[in-house]
Design a protein around this motif. Structure first.
Motif, PDB file in Angstrom:
ATOM      1  N   SER A  53       0.820  -1.214   0.000  1.00  0.00           N
ATOM      2  CA  SER A  53       0.000   0.000   0.000  1.00  0.00           C
ATOM      3  C   SER A  53       0.850   1.259   0.000  1.00  0.00           C
ATOM      4  CB  SER A  53      -0.950   0.003   1.199  1.00  0.00           C
ATOM      5  OG  SER A  53      -0.214   0.085   2.413  1.00  0.00           O
ATOM      6  N   GLN A  54       2.050   1.201   0.583  1.00  0.00           N
ATOM      7  CA  GLN A  54       2.923   2.368   0.600  1.00  0.00           C
ATOM      8  C   GLN A  54       3.458   2.695  -0.791  1.00  0.00           C
ATOM      9  OE1 GLN A  54       5.896   2.165   3.770  1.00  0.00           O
ATOM     10  NE2 GLN A  54       4.495   0.897   4.953  1.00  0.00           N
ATOM     11  N   TYR A  55       3.475   1.706  -1.651  1.00  0.00           N
ATOM     12  CA  TYR A  55       3.928   1.936  -3.025  1.00  0.00           C
ATOM     13  C   TYR A  55       2.784   2.279  -3.975  1.00  0.00           C
ATOM     14  CZ  TYR A  55       8.832   0.475  -2.578  1.00  0.00           C
ATOM     15  OH  TYR A  55      10.169   0.417  -2.259  1.00  0.00           O
ATOM     16  N   PHE A  56       1.687   1.524  -3.873  1.00  0.00           N
ATOM     17  CA  PHE A  56       0.683   1.584  -4.930  1.00  0.00           C
ATOM     18  C   PHE A  56      -0.740   1.854  -4.446  1.00  0.00           C
ATOM     19  CE2 PHE A  56       3.869  -1.707  -6.115  1.00  0.00           C
ATOM     20  CZ  PHE A  56       4.519  -0.991  -7.111  1.00  0.00           C
ATOM     21  N   GLY A  57      -0.946   2.049  -3.161  1.00  0.00           N
ATOM     22  CA  GLY A  57      -2.296   2.209  -2.668  1.00  0.00           C
ATOM     23  C   GLY A  57      -2.854   0.893  -2.167  1.00  0.00           C
ATOM     24  N   GLN A  58      -4.141   0.835  -1.994  1.00  0.00           N
ATOM     25  CA  GLN A  58      -4.778  -0.336  -1.392  1.00  0.00           C
ATOM     26  C   GLN A  58      -4.570  -1.594  -2.231  1.00  0.00           C
ATOM     27  OE1 GLN A  58      -6.190  -0.733   1.616  1.00  0.00           O
ATOM     28  NE2 GLN A  58      -5.411   1.352   1.944  1.00  0.00           N
ATOM     29  N   PRO A  59      -4.033  -2.656  -1.630  1.00  0.00           N
ATOM     30  CA  PRO A  59      -3.773  -3.889  -2.388  1.00  0.00           C
ATOM     31  C   PRO A  59      -5.008  -4.473  -3.047  1.00  0.00           C
ATOM     32  CG  PRO A  59      -2.649  -3.943  -0.272  1.00  0.00           C
ATOM     33  CD  PRO A  59      -3.545  -2.733  -0.244  1.00  0.00           C
ATOM     34  N   ASP A  60      -6.173  -4.342  -2.389  1.00  0.00           N
ATOM     35  CA  ASP A  60      -7.387  -4.949  -2.932  1.00  0.00           C
ATOM     36  C   ASP A  60      -7.736  -4.393  -4.312  1.00  0.00           C
ATOM     37  OD1 ASP A  60      -7.543  -6.425  -0.673  1.00  0.00           O
ATOM     38  OD2 ASP A  60      -9.091  -5.211   0.286  1.00  0.00           O
ATOM     39  N   ALA A  61      -7.287  -3.170  -4.580  1.00  0.00           N
ATOM     40  CA  ALA A  61      -7.564  -2.571  -5.888  1.00  0.00           C
ATOM     41  C   ALA A  61      -6.512  -2.945  -6.926  1.00  0.00           C
ATOM     42  CB  ALA A  61      -7.621  -1.045  -5.746  1.00  0.00           C
ATOM     43  N   LEU A  62      -5.450  -3.611  -6.498  1.00  0.00           N
ATOM     44  CA  LEU A  62      -4.329  -3.907  -7.387  1.00  0.00           C
ATOM     45  C   LEU A  62      -4.231  -5.378  -7.743  1.00  0.00           C
ATOM     46  CD1 LEU A  62      -1.649  -1.839  -5.483  1.00  0.00           C
ATOM     47  CD2 LEU A  62      -2.507  -1.284  -7.744  1.00  0.00           C
ATOM     48  N   VAL A  63      -4.415  -6.222  -6.741  1.00  0.00           N
ATOM     49  CA  VAL A  63      -4.186  -7.649  -6.929  1.00  0.00           C
ATOM     50  C   VAL A  63      -5.427  -8.421  -6.523  1.00  0.00           C
ATOM     51  CG1 VAL A  63      -1.704  -7.472  -6.601  1.00  0.00           C
ATOM     52  CG2 VAL A  63      -3.163  -7.862  -4.623  1.00  0.00           C
ATOM     53  N   ALA A  64      -5.436  -9.688  -6.922  1.00  0.00           N
ATOM     54  CA  ALA A  64      -6.590 -10.534  -6.645  1.00  0.00           C
ATOM     55  C   ALA A  64      -6.226 -11.543  -5.577  1.00  0.00           C
ATOM     56  CB  ALA A  64      -7.052 -11.231  -7.925  1.00  0.00           C
ATOM     57  N   GLY A  65      -6.683 -11.302  -4.369  1.00  0.00           N
ATOM     58  CA  GLY A  65      -6.562 -12.315  -3.344  1.00  0.00           C
ATOM     59  C   GLY A  65      -5.342 -12.211  -2.458  1.00  0.00           C
ATOM     60  N   ASP A  66      -5.405 -13.017  -1.439  1.00  0.00           N
ATOM     61  CA  ASP A  66      -4.413 -13.041  -0.376  1.00  0.00           C
ATOM     62  C   ASP A  66      -3.040 -13.469  -0.884  1.00  0.00           C
ATOM     63  OD1 ASP A  66      -3.272 -13.394   2.260  1.00  0.00           O
ATOM     64  OD2 ASP A  66      -3.671 -15.529   2.019  1.00  0.00           O
ATOM     65  N   ALA A  67      -3.000 -14.506  -1.734  1.00  0.00           N
ATOM     66  CA  ALA A  67      -1.714 -15.027  -2.194  1.00  0.00           C
ATOM     67  C   ALA A  67      -0.945 -13.984  -2.989  1.00  0.00           C
ATOM     68  CB  ALA A  67      -1.935 -16.287  -3.036  1.00  0.00           C
ATOM     69  N   LEU A 101      12.178   2.199  -3.281  1.00  0.00           N
ATOM     70  CA  LEU A 101      12.472   2.176  -4.714  1.00  0.00           C
ATOM     71  C   LEU A 101      11.461   3.063  -5.424  1.00  0.00           C
ATOM     72  CD1 LEU A 101      13.092  -1.677  -4.977  1.00  0.00           C
ATOM     73  CD2 LEU A 101      14.753   0.121  -4.513  1.00  0.00           C
ATOM     74  N   GLU A 102      11.806   4.331  -5.540  1.00  0.00           N
ATOM     75  CA  GLU A 102      10.858   5.322  -6.027  1.00  0.00           C
ATOM     76  C   GLU A 102      10.428   5.080  -7.469  1.00  0.00           C
ATOM     77  OE1 GLU A 102       9.443   7.457  -4.222  1.00  0.00           O
ATOM     78  OE2 GLU A 102      10.692   7.606  -2.432  1.00  0.00           O
ATOM     79  N   TYR A 103      11.247   4.386  -8.229  1.00  0.00           N
ATOM     80  CA  TYR A 103      10.915   4.191  -9.639  1.00  0.00           C
ATOM     81  C   TYR A 103       9.933   3.041  -9.859  1.00  0.00           C
ATOM     82  CZ  TYR A 103      14.332   0.399  -9.347  1.00  0.00           C
ATOM     83  OH  TYR A 103      15.017  -0.728  -8.988  1.00  0.00           O
ATOM     84  N   LEU A 104       9.546   2.339  -8.782  1.00  0.00           N
ATOM     85  CA  LEU A 104       8.499   1.329  -8.900  1.00  0.00           C
ATOM     86  C   LEU A 104       7.157   2.039  -8.799  1.00  0.00           C
ATOM     87  CD1 LEU A 104       9.770  -1.717  -6.804  1.00  0.00           C
ATOM     88  CD2 LEU A 104      10.160  -1.162  -9.198  1.00  0.00           C
ATOM     89  N   THR A 105       6.572   2.334  -9.935  1.00  0.00           N
ATOM     90  CA  THR A 105       5.358   3.145  -9.974  1.00  0.00           C
ATOM     91  C   THR A 105       4.137   2.367 -10.456  1.00  0.00           C
ATOM     92  OG1 THR A 105       5.841   3.908 -12.228  1.00  0.00           O
ATOM     93  CG2 THR A 105       6.714   5.225 -10.404  1.00  0.00           C
TER      94      THR A 105
END
Length: 918
Positions: free
Chosen positions: A228-242, A291-295
Motif C-alpha cells: 500500500s505504501q507503493y501503490f495504494g490499497q492492495p485490494d484494488a491492485l491484486v486478486a486475493g491473499d496469495a 524504490l521510487e521508480y516502482l510506480t
C-alpha cells in the motif's frame, strides 16, 4: 552456515576483543550471513578469514594477512574501481554479494570510519550495466500460497510476482494450478526466486537460484502494508491473499537488496546480545531504501495470452536454440529482432513471450505493422532515429536510485531530443495504434530544458570533482568559479611580474598537491630573492618560496574551488532529484518508444523477408462448452506457402509448404523419412501461428487462422538423468500433460511418439494417443511418425488425414524433396539415410536383410506389452515409496481392460496426487 560467508566462530567468541574495524566486519557478516561481504577499506573491498581464502582461490587474487591484538587473519581484496568484473565471477560461482561501503569521510570522524551495506547483489537484483548479461529483462520472482486469512477460495491459490529491479517492470498473477504457475515461471525465466513458507521450491526450475528469505515478509498484514505504501490499497491492485503476500514479499526483498534492513532473514527470537545478529526491524519508511521508480504493478491473467509451457518454449526455440553449437540468434526472437534500442528489444521479447488471444488486439498491431511496412522511407527514418535512443527504463531507474552520473542525465537529454522527430514521422499516421503512439510520445521538454541548462554537454564521469554544472545555471557557483579563475590568472601573471622585479629570468611559479603554490629560484640566483619571500621547500638545485600575497591568493583559490565543488555536487543532486520526480512520465515515454521500436522491427522483417499479413478469424462463439469433448471448435489454420522463419535464413534454398486444418480435418498423421522435413514443417506451422498472434506478419504467401489458446509440443529426445527419468519416461510425462490439459482450442505437435520402448508398445501408444486426441480432446494436431500403420488408423477417423514428404531415389541415393503431399509415405528409407550418413556398408547390407526378414514375418501388433509397461511404470512411479492409499488404487486398477492412454492418464493422475502430498 558456510564459515566463508558468516563470521568465523573464533571471531565471534572474542568479538569484544576485536579492533573496531574488525568488529564492524564481524557484525556485517552476521547481519548478512547469506552473502559474502565485500568490506571497503580505502580504495579496496576486503574480505577476511575464511571468506578471504575462498575469494582468493575463486578470483585468483593474492591472499595476504592482517594482524592485530587478537591474532592474524587471512585477507584478500579487490580494487573498487574494477569491482564489477570480480563481483560477476562471484555471482557466477553461486554467491550473493553484500557490498559494505564507507558512509563517512575518513577525515571527518575521530574513530573508525562508518560502514554499511549499500546493496546486496544477487542474480535477480542486478542493476549495474556491467553485470547485466543482456538487454533482456532480468526478473526476480516470489511465489506464495494463500494463508487462509482471505476469502476461502484464496487458500489453494498460488501467486507469482515478478520484478525487474533494473527497469521497474512489476507483474503479478495467480492460479489454483501449480502447473500454471510453473509454466509462467518458465515463460519469464527469472534468474532468482524467493519462495513463501507454504509454497514448494519444486515450482522453480533447477537453473533458477532459490534464495532463503525471512518468512515474516510473506505475512499478509506486513506484505499489504508495504504494498500500500507503493501503490495504494492492495485490494484494488491484486486478486486475493496469495498475490498480496507474493508482491509484498518481493518488494521487501528488492528493498533489502538495495540496502534496506527490514527484509533480512532472522531465524532466532533471541535478543541481539545473545547472538550474532539483531532481529529484523519492522517496516519503517525512515529505515528503508524505498524504490521510487516502482510506480506500476500490473496484474495479468495467464489465460489472456497464448499459453506456452517450458517444453514448448524449448521445442519451438523461441529464445534459445536447441543445438549446442547453434548461433545465439538462431531463434524465433532472433529472426524477428531488428530493433534499434534495448527498450524495443525487451518489448519484442515480451510480445513473443505472451502472444495475444483477442483478434481485435492482434489486428491493432497488424494494422500498425502493415502501415509501417508500406511506408519505406518513414520506417527507415524511424529506425535511424531509434538508434539514438538510450535505455530510458534503466536510465530512470539509476536516476531514481541516485546512482546516475552526469553522463546518464545527458543520455536522457539526448534521447528526449529524438522524440520530436519521432512524433513528426507519426503525425500523418492512419491506423489507431500509431495515432495513439503519436499522442503518447511526450517530448518532456521541461526535463530536456532543465538538463540542457544545468549539465555541461560533455561532463566528466565523476560527479564530485567539478566541471559538471554549466555556466550560467547558478549565480553563486559562477561567483566561486570567477574567484578561482581570477586567482589563477593573478598567479599566471605573477611569474612575469616577479621575473621583472628580481631580474631572475629562470624564476618559475608552480603548484603541487602537497605544498600548494610556490615560487622556485635556482641556487645561483638565491642572492636576488626579495626579503618578503618565505622559504617553503629546499631542493637539490633550487629553493621554493611563498609570499604573503601568494598564500592569500592560494587560500582564495582553494577555498573557492572546494566550495564550488561542493556547490556543484549539491546542484547536481538537486537536478537529479527533479528528474527523478518525473519518473512516471519518463516510464510512459519509454513504453511508447519501446512499442514503436518493436513495431518498426516487425515491419522491417516483413519487408525484408517477404512476409504476408495473416487474416485473423474470430473464434467460434459456440465452442465454449466443447472443451475436451472432441466437438467442432471452429478453429481454422490455413497457410499457403509457409516457411520456417529461422531455417529459411540458414539454407541456400527453402521449399515452402501449405498447411490446412479445420473442424473436418484437424489431425494430420505425417510420414516420411528422417531429414525429409517433418519436424521443420510442424514447427513452422506452430511458429507461424505464434507469430500471427504476436501481431507479426508471417513467412507465407497467405495465411488465415483462428487464434489458439495453447501450443503443446512433444518433440525430440531428452532424458532427466538427475531426476531418475529415462528418455521414454520424459516422453510419457510430456504426453500425460498434453492429454490432461489440451482441448479443442489447442495446437498439438507430436514427433515420433513411442520410440523409447518396443515396436509393439510404441505403435500401440501412438495409436491410442491418436484416437484419444481425435475423439476426446479435439485438438488441432500434427503427428509425425515412423509407425506407418497409423496412416490406416487415420483413414478410420472422421477428422484425421495423412500427409507425407516426398523423396526420390537416384541410383540408390535418397533425394529429399522437402515437399509435403497428401497421403502416406511408401516407406521410412531408414537404411538409405544410414547409407547417406556414412554407416559402414556391411552394417547397411545386414540392415537390409533384417528389414526383408521382418517384412516376410508379418508380425502382428498388440497392446499387451504397453499395458505391462504401464503397470511396471505405475508400480515404480515413486521409487517404491508409495503411500498406502495410492498403492491400493494401483492394485485395484484393471490394466487388462484399460487402453494404453487410459493407463497413462491414470498413472499421471496418481503421480499428481503424490506430488501434491509432498
Amino acid at each position: 552456515m558456510d564459515s566463508a560467508l558468516g563470521p568465523p566462530e573464533a571471531m565471534a567468541e572474542k568479538r569484544e576483543e576485536l579492533t573496531p574495524m574488525m568488529r564492524q566486519y564481524h557484525d556485517l557478516c552476521a547481519r548478512y550471513d547469506d552473502a559474502l561481504v565485500l568490506f571497503q577499506v580505502g580504495d579496496f573491498y576486503e574480505t577476511f578469514c575464511g571468506a578471504a581464502e575462498r575469494t582468493a582461490r575463486l578470483l585468483e587474487i593474492t591472499l595476504t594477512s592482517r594482524e592485530d591484538s587478537t591474532g592474524e587473519y587471512p585477507m584478500s581484496g579487490i580494487p573498487i574501481d574494477n569491482a564489477e568484473s570480480y563481483i560477476e565471477a562471484l555471482l557466477e560461482a553461486g554467491y550473493r554479494v553484500a557490498v559494505a561501503d564507507q558512509v563517512e569521510e575518513p577525515g571527518e570522524t575521530s574513530g573508525v570510519v562508518g560502514r554499511a551495506v549499500t546493496r546486496v547483489i544477487t542474480p535477480g537484483t542486478l542493476t549495474e550495466d556491467e553485470l547485466l548479461a543482456s538487454d533482456d529483462n532480468n526478473f526476480v520472482a516470489a511465489v506464495a500460497r494463500g494463508d487462509g486469512s482471505g476469502a476461502p477460495s484464496d487458500d489453494d491459490a498460488l501467486a507469482l510476482a515478478l520484478l525487474d529491479v533494473s527497469t521497474g517492470d512489476f507483474l503479478a498473477t495467480s492460479s489454483t494450478s501449480s502447473e500454471a504457475i510453473t509454466d509462467e515461471i518458465s515463460r519469464f525465466d527469472p534468474s532468482e526466486a524467493v519462495v513463501g513458507p507454504d509454497a514448494s521450491t519444486d515450482l522453480v526450475p533447477a537453473d533458477c537460484m532459490v534464495t532463503p528469505f525471512d518468512a515474516a515478509v510473506f505475512e499478509r498484514e506486513r506484505a499489504a502494508s508495504l504494498l500500500s505504501q507503493y501503490f495504494g490499497q492492495p485490494d484494488a491492485l491484486v486478486a486475493g491473499d496469495a498475490e498480496t503476500r507474493a508482491c509484498g514479499a518481493l518488494l521487501a526483498y528488492a528493498e533489502y537488496a538495495r540496502g534496506g534492513e527490514h527484509g533480512q532473514a532472522d531465524d532466532t527470537d533471541e535478543p541481539a546480545d545473545a547472538g550474532n545478529s539483531e532481529p529484523a526491524p519492522p517496516i519503517d519508511a525512515s529505515q528503508r531504501t524505498r524504490l521510487e521508480y516502482l510506480t506500476h504493478l500490473t496484474r495479468y491473467d495467464p489465460r489472456e495470452y497464448l499459453l506456452l509451457d517450458a517444453v514448448a518454449l524449448r521445442s519451438l526455440e523461441l529464445f534459445e536454440p536447441r543445438a549446442v553449437h547453434a548461433r545465439d540468434d538462431a531463434t524465433l526472437v532472433g529472426a524477428l529482432d531488428e530493433t534499434a534500442s534495448a527498450l524495443g528489444g525487451r518489448k519484442l521479447r515480451d510480445w513473443v513471450r505472451r502472444p495475444l488471444l483477442e483478434p481485435d488486439r492482434i489486428d491493432a498491431r497488424l494494422d500498425a505493422v502493415e502501415e509501417l511496412t508500406g511506408s519505406v522511407q518513414s520506417r527507415e527514418h524511424l529506425h535511424e532515429l531509434l538508434r539514438d535512443v538510450y535505455d530510458l527504463e534503466r536510465l530512470i531507474g539509476r536516476i531514481s536510485r541516485e546512482r546516475a552520473n552526469a553522463r546518464d542525465l545527458r543520455s536522457l537529454r539526448d534521447t528526449l531530443a529524438v522524440v520530436p522527430e519521432l512524433r513528426e514521422r507519426l503525425a500523418d499516421a492512419d491506423c489507431e495504434r500509431l495515432e495513439r503512439l503519436h499522442e503518447t510520445l511526450d517530448p518532456l521538454a521541461d526535463i530536456r530544458e532543465l538538463i540542457d541548462d544545468a549539465i555541461v554537454s560533455d561532463p566528466p564521469i565523476e560527479i564530485t570533482a567539478g566541471g559538471v554544472i554549466a555556466e550560467g545555471y547558478d549565480a553563486d557557483l559562477d561567483d566561486l568559479r570567477a574567484t578561482a579563475r581570477d586567482g589563477k590568472q593573478w598567479i599566471d601573471d605573477l611569474e612575469e611580474r616577479e621575473r621583472e622585479r628580481t631580474g631572475v629570468d629562470s624564476l618559475k611559479v608552480g603548484y603541487n598537491s602537497v605544498h600548494g603554490y610556490y615560487i622556485e629560484v635556482t641556487n645561483p640566483n638565491l642572492e636576488a630573492v626579495p626579503e618578503n619571500y618565505e622559504r617553503r621547500q629546499t631542493l637539490k638545485n633550487s629553493e621554493r618560496f611563498v609570499t604573503p600575497a601568494l598564500k592569500e591568493r592560494e587560500s582564495q583559490i582553494v577555498g573557492a574551488e572546494e566550495r564550488a565543488d561542493e556547490r556543484e555536487y549539491d546542484l547536481f543532486c538537486d537536478v537529479r532529484r527533479q528528474v527523478a520526480d518525473e519518473v512516471e512520465r519518463v516510464q510512459t515515454l519509454a513504453d511508447a518508444v519501446a512499442t514503436l521500436d518493436a513495431l518498426v522491427s516487425l515491419a522491417t522483417v516483413a519487408a525484408q523477408y517477404d512476409y504476408c499479413r495473416p487474416e485473423i478469424l474470430e473464434p467460434d462463439a459456440g465452442s465454449d462448452d466443447a472443451t475436451a469433448t472432441g466437438d467442432p471448435s471452429g478453429l481454422e489454420i490455413d497457410i499457403e506457402g509457409g516457411r520456417h522463419p529461422v531455417v529459411e535464413r540458414t539454407q541456400d534454398s527453402f521449399v515452402p509448404n501449405d498447411a490446412h486444418f479445420a473442424d473436418d480435418e484437424r489431425l494430420a498423421v505425417i510420414t516420411g523419412p528422417n531429414m525429409s522435413g517433418k519436424s521443420t514443417y510442424m514447427r513452422q506451422v506452430a511458429q507461424i501461428v505464434l507469430l500471427a498472434q504476436v501481431g507479426s506478419f508471417v513467412p507465407a504467401t497467405a495465411a488465415r487462422l483462428t487464434p489458439v489458446d495453447r501450443i503443446f509440443t512433444r518433440v525430440g529426445a531428452s532424458d532427466d538423468i538427475a531426476g531418475g527419468r529415462s528418455t521414454f519416461m520424459v516422453e510419457m510425462d510430456e504426453l500425460a500433460t498434453i492429454l490432461r490439459a489440451a482441448d479443442e482450442r489447442s495446437l498439438v505437435l507430436l514427433d515420433e511418439v513411442g520410440r523409447g520402448t518396443s515396436t509393439a508398445d510404441g505403435l500401440a501408444i501412438a495409436q491410442a494417443i491418436t484416437e484419444h486426441l481425435h475423439d476426446a480432446v479435439g485438438a488441432t494436431t500434427l503427428f509425425a511418425t515412423h509407425h506407418h500403420p497409423l496412416t490406416d488408423v487415420a483413414e478410420d477417423l472422421e477428422a484425421a488425414f495423412t500427409l507425407h514428404f516426398e523423396v526420390e531415389q537416384d541410383e540408390g541415393e535418397v533425394v529429399f524433396e522437402h515437399e509435403v503431399a497428401p497421403g502416406a509415405a511408401t516407406g521410412s528409407y531408414g537404411v538409405e539415410v544410414a547409407t547417406a550418413a556414412g554407416v559402414p556398408e556391411t552394417v547397411v547390407e545386414r540392415s537390409r536383410e533384417l528389414v526383408d526378414e521382418a517384412a516376410s514375418d508379418g508380425t502382428a501388433v498388440t497392446t499387451t506389452d504397453v499395458e505391462r509397461s504401464a503397470e511396471a511404470v505405475a508400480a515404480t512411479a515413486d521409487g517404491g515409496d508409495v503411500p498406502t492409499d495410492i498403492a491400493a488404487e494401483l492394485r485395484a486398477l484393471d490394466l487388462a481392460h484399460l487402453t494404453p492412454v487410459e493407463a497413462l492418464t491414470e498413472l499421471d493422475r496418481l503421480k499428481q496426487v503424490l506430488e501434491n502430498e509432498r
